[in-house]
Design a protein around this motif. Structure first.
Motif, PDB file in Angstrom:
ATOM      1  N   THR A  83       1.037  -1.201   0.193  1.00 46.32           N
ATOM      2  CA  THR A  83      -0.100  -0.363  -0.365  1.00 46.32           C
ATOM      3  C   THR A  83       0.494   1.043  -0.279  1.00 46.32           C
ATOM      4  O   THR A  83       0.537   2.362  -0.637  1.00 46.32           O
ATOM      5  N   MET A  84       2.422   0.996   0.335  1.00 48.69           N
ATOM      6  CA  MET A  84       2.506   2.201   0.635  1.00 48.69           C
ATOM      7  C   MET A  84       3.338   2.552  -0.260  1.00 48.69           C
ATOM      8  O   MET A  84       3.261   3.703  -1.000  1.00 48.69           O
ATOM      9  N   LEU A  85       4.302   1.634  -1.119  1.00 48.23           N
ATOM     10  CA  LEU A  85       4.724   1.724  -2.536  1.00 48.23           C
ATOM     11  C   LEU A  85       3.465   2.296  -3.583  1.00 48.23           C
ATOM     12  O   LEU A  85       4.251   3.022  -4.159  1.00 48.23           O
ATOM     13  N   GLU A  86       2.776   1.952  -3.264  1.00 48.80           N
ATOM     14  CA  GLU A  86       1.299   2.208  -4.632  1.00 48.80           C
ATOM     15  C   GLU A  86       1.020   3.614  -4.571  1.00 48.80           C
ATOM     16  O   GLU A  86       0.801   4.087  -4.992  1.00 48.80           O
ATOM     17  N   CYS A  87       0.785   4.213  -3.330  1.00 45.72           N
ATOM     18  CA  CYS A  87       1.305   5.720  -2.706  1.00 45.72           C
ATOM     19  C   CYS A  87       1.431   6.355  -2.550  1.00 45.72           C
ATOM     20  O   CYS A  87       1.576   7.871  -2.382  1.00 45.72           O
ATOM     21  N   ARG A  88       2.832   6.372  -3.421  1.00 43.83           N
ATOM     22  CA  ARG A  88       3.810   7.169  -3.698  1.00 43.83           C
ATOM     23  C   ARG A  88       3.382   8.068  -4.413  1.00 43.83           C
ATOM     24  O   ARG A  88       2.757   7.162  -5.802  1.00 43.83           O
ATOM     25  N   LEU A  89       3.811   9.164  -4.867  1.00 38.90           N
ATOM     26  CA  LEU A  89       3.534  10.169  -5.766  1.00 38.90           C
ATOM     27  C   LEU A  89       3.732   9.804  -6.846  1.00 38.90           C
ATOM     28  O   LEU A  89       2.383  10.113  -7.964  1.00 38.90           O
ATOM     29  N   ASP A  90       4.755   9.408  -7.759  1.00 37.17           N
ATOM     30  CA  ASP A  90       5.065   8.971  -8.659  1.00 37.17           C
ATOM     31  C   ASP A  90       4.870   7.979  -9.585  1.00 37.17           C
ATOM     32  O   ASP A  90       3.572   7.850 -10.841  1.00 37.17           O
ATOM     33  N   SER A  91       4.048   6.942  -8.476  1.00 38.87           N
ATOM     34  CA  SER A  91       3.420   5.763  -9.143  1.00 38.87           C
ATOM     35  C   SER A  91       1.518   6.067  -8.923  1.00 38.87           C
ATOM     36  O   SER A  91       1.193   5.455  -9.830  1.00 38.87           O
ATOM     37  N   VAL A  92       0.956   7.288  -7.837  1.00 43.30           N
ATOM     38  CA  VAL A  92      -0.269   7.588  -8.553  1.00 43.30           C
ATOM     39  C   VAL A  92      -0.209   8.635  -9.405  1.00 43.30           C
ATOM     40  O   VAL A  92      -0.915   8.577 -10.704  1.00 43.30           O
ATOM     41  N   VAL A  93       0.517   8.865 -10.329  1.00 45.77           N
ATOM     42  CA  VAL A  93       0.479   9.616 -11.257  1.00 45.77           C
ATOM     43  C   VAL A  93       0.400   8.944 -12.458  1.00 45.77           C
ATOM     44  O   VAL A  93      -0.113   9.230 -13.222  1.00 45.77           O
ATOM     45  N   PHE A  94       1.357   7.377 -12.602  1.00 52.01           N
ATOM     46  CA  PHE A  94       1.284   6.723 -13.274  1.00 52.01           C
ATOM     47  C   PHE A  94      -0.248   5.849 -13.437  1.00 52.01           C
ATOM     48  O   PHE A  94      -0.752   6.114 -14.625  1.00 52.01           O
ATOM     49  N   ARG A 102       6.324   4.100 -15.525  1.00 56.55           N
ATOM     50  CA  ARG A 102       6.328   4.547 -14.113  1.00 56.55           C
ATOM     51  C   ARG A 102       8.292   5.643 -14.105  1.00 56.55           C
ATOM     52  O   ARG A 102       7.454   6.791 -13.048  1.00 56.55           O
ATOM     53  N   ARG A 103       8.709   5.359 -15.137  1.00 58.62           N
ATOM     54  CA  ARG A 103      10.125   6.704 -15.271  1.00 58.62           C
ATOM     55  C   ARG A 103       9.501   7.661 -15.396  1.00 58.62           C
ATOM     56  O   ARG A 103       9.758   8.625 -14.703  1.00 58.62           O
ATOM     57  N   GLU A 104       8.473   8.096 -16.505  1.00 57.42           N
ATOM     58  CA  GLU A 104       8.210   9.334 -16.685  1.00 57.42           C
ATOM     59  C   GLU A 104       7.031   9.912 -15.893  1.00 57.42           C
ATOM     60  O   GLU A 104       7.574  11.455 -15.613  1.00 57.42           O
ATOM     61  N   ALA A 105       6.862   8.938 -14.603  1.00 55.68           N
ATOM     62  CA  ALA A 105       6.075  10.049 -14.185  1.00 55.68           C
ATOM     63  C   ALA A 105       6.776  10.964 -12.668  1.00 55.68           C
ATOM     64  O   ALA A 105       6.383  11.552 -12.066  1.00 55.68           O
ATOM     65  N   ARG A 106       7.395   9.607 -12.673  1.00 50.73           N
ATOM     66  CA  ARG A 106       8.612  10.208 -12.071  1.00 50.73           C
ATOM     67  C   ARG A 106       9.424  11.270 -11.808  1.00 50.73           C
ATOM     68  O   ARG A 106       9.521  12.366 -11.596  1.00 50.73           O
ATOM     69  N   GLN A 107       9.496  11.439 -13.038  1.00 48.25           N
ATOM     70  CA  GLN A 107      10.277  12.478 -13.587  1.00 48.25           C
ATOM     71  C   GLN A 107       9.647  14.202 -13.794  1.00 48.25           C
ATOM     72  O   GLN A 107       9.458  14.770 -13.889  1.00 48.25           O
ATOM     73  N   ILE A 108       8.436  13.905 -14.428  1.00 45.48           N
ATOM     74  CA  ILE A 108       7.039  14.761 -14.254  1.00 45.48           C
ATOM     75  C   ILE A 108       6.486  15.059 -12.549  1.00 45.48           C
ATOM     76  O   ILE A 108       6.662  16.394 -12.624  1.00 45.48           O
ATOM     77  N   VAL A 109       6.933  14.027 -11.497  1.00 44.71           N
ATOM     78  CA  VAL A 109       6.800  14.604 -10.707  1.00 44.71           C
ATOM     79  C   VAL A 109       7.908  15.399 -10.258  1.00 44.71           C
ATOM     80  O   VAL A 109       7.969  16.950  -9.718  1.00 44.71           O
ATOM     81  N   ASP A 110       9.759  15.484 -10.448  1.00 47.65           N
ATOM     82  CA  ASP A 110      10.513  15.685 -10.380  1.00 47.65           C
ATOM     83  C   ASP A 110      10.666  17.078 -10.570  1.00 47.65           C
ATOM     84  O   ASP A 110      11.173  17.869 -10.138  1.00 47.65           O
ATOM     85  N   HIS A 111       9.824  17.650 -11.638  1.00 48.45           N
ATOM     86  CA  HIS A 111       9.794  18.825 -12.729  1.00 48.45           C
ATOM     87  C   HIS A 111       8.368  19.737 -12.375  1.00 48.45           C
ATOM     88  O   HIS A 111       8.379  20.888 -12.371  1.00 48.45           O
ATOM     89  N   LYS A 112       8.257  19.260 -10.949  1.00 45.93           N
ATOM     90  CA  LYS A 112       7.475  20.087  -9.864  1.00 45.93           C
ATOM     91  C   LYS A 112       5.522  20.049 -11.087  1.00 45.93           C
ATOM     92  O   LYS A 112       5.532  21.782 -10.852  1.00 45.93           O
ATOM     93  N   PHE A 113       5.450  19.442 -11.784  1.00 46.41           N
ATOM     94  CA  PHE A 113       4.404  19.621 -12.912  1.00 46.41           C
ATOM     95  C   PHE A 113       3.598  19.121 -12.271  1.00 46.41           C
ATOM     96  O   PHE A 113       2.201  19.562 -13.118  1.00 46.41           O
ATOM     97  N   ILE A 114       3.157  18.715 -10.622  1.00 47.41           N
ATOM     98  CA  ILE A 114       2.201  17.920 -10.338  1.00 47.41           C
ATOM     99  C   ILE A 114       2.267  18.468  -8.980  1.00 47.41           C
ATOM    100  O   ILE A 114       2.973  19.267  -8.163  1.00 47.41           O
ATOM    101  N   THR A 115       0.754  18.884  -9.087  1.00 51.34           N
ATOM    102  CA  THR A 115       0.304  19.412  -7.286  1.00 51.34           C
ATOM    103  C   THR A 115      -0.202  18.965  -6.204  1.00 51.34           C
ATOM    104  O   THR A 115      -1.129  17.411  -7.317  1.00 51.34           O
TER     105      THR A 115
END
Length: 197
Positions: A83-94, A102-115
């Motif tokens: 549950t904790m792994l699935e609730c990471r913000l990058d996983s949720v964005v994916f 998942r890698r793209e989701a991580r990059q999108i979060v890193d670049h502050k595209f997500i609120t």
């Protein structure tokens, strides 16, 4: 930060994983690598841990921290960990379809595209909670990148523990996921056995 440079399909083959769990559509042309010898119990447990780490893009130390936190929580340690792994913000964005992989989701979060609840978050490991509203920043929604992403992820099934408005690139976490709602081919009980030795 350490980065695993191993090609995704090669790593999937070695772990016996289908690439779609990472959002990669490519089918591996070669057959999975099969062990010529019988894998020990420890080897199987280690493989399950490596699969979970690889799918969620988590390194050893943070993964161990997730396990220790899951162990202190109420309920089953393995289920808490997933549950904790699935609730990471990058996983949720994916999962919401705001990224192809998942890698793209991580990059999108890193670049502050997500609120999250209107506040820009750039930590892929940020833990979302029930009731959180995840959205692509207003100024970024019109980017061609997100139009391209929507074309690829439009037909993807949205997990039942979230409510997503694909048109407005916005989603709400309706509840935390239960293990049965997480379609990841990992035997978390083996991970628990490995760490509890």
């Amino acid at each position: 930060m350490a980065i695993d440079k191993t090609p995704v399909l090669k790593r999937c083959r070695s772990l016996g994983l289908e690439p779609q769990f990472l959002g990669v559509d490519k089918k591996s042309k070669r057959k999975p690598l099969h062990q010529a010898h019988k894998v020990s119990e420890y080897g199987q447990q280690l493989r399950e841990k490596q699969k979970a780490k690889f799918i969620y893009g988590v390194l050893e130390k943070p993964f161990r921290n997730y396990y220790e936190k899951a162990d202190r929580m109420k309920g089953m340690t393995g289920e808490n960990l997933m549950t904790m792994l699935e609730c990471r913000l990058d996983s949720v964005v994916f999962r919401m379809g705001f990224a192809r992989t998942r890698r793209e989701a991580r990059q999108i979060v890193d670049h502050k595209f997500i609120t999250v609840n209107g506040k820009a978050i750039n930590l892929p490991s940020y833990q979302v909670k029930a009731g959180d509203v995840i959205e692509v920043k207003e100024g970024k929604k019109s980017l061609q990148r997100f139009k391209d992403i929507q074309e690829v992820t439009g037909g993807r099934m949205t997990p039942e523990w979230m409510d997503v408005d694909h048109e407005n690139l916005k989603g709400t976490i309706t509840s935390l996921p239960k293990r049965a709602q997480i379609d990841v081919p990992v035997d978390e009980m083996m991970i628990v056995e490995l760490y509890s030795k």
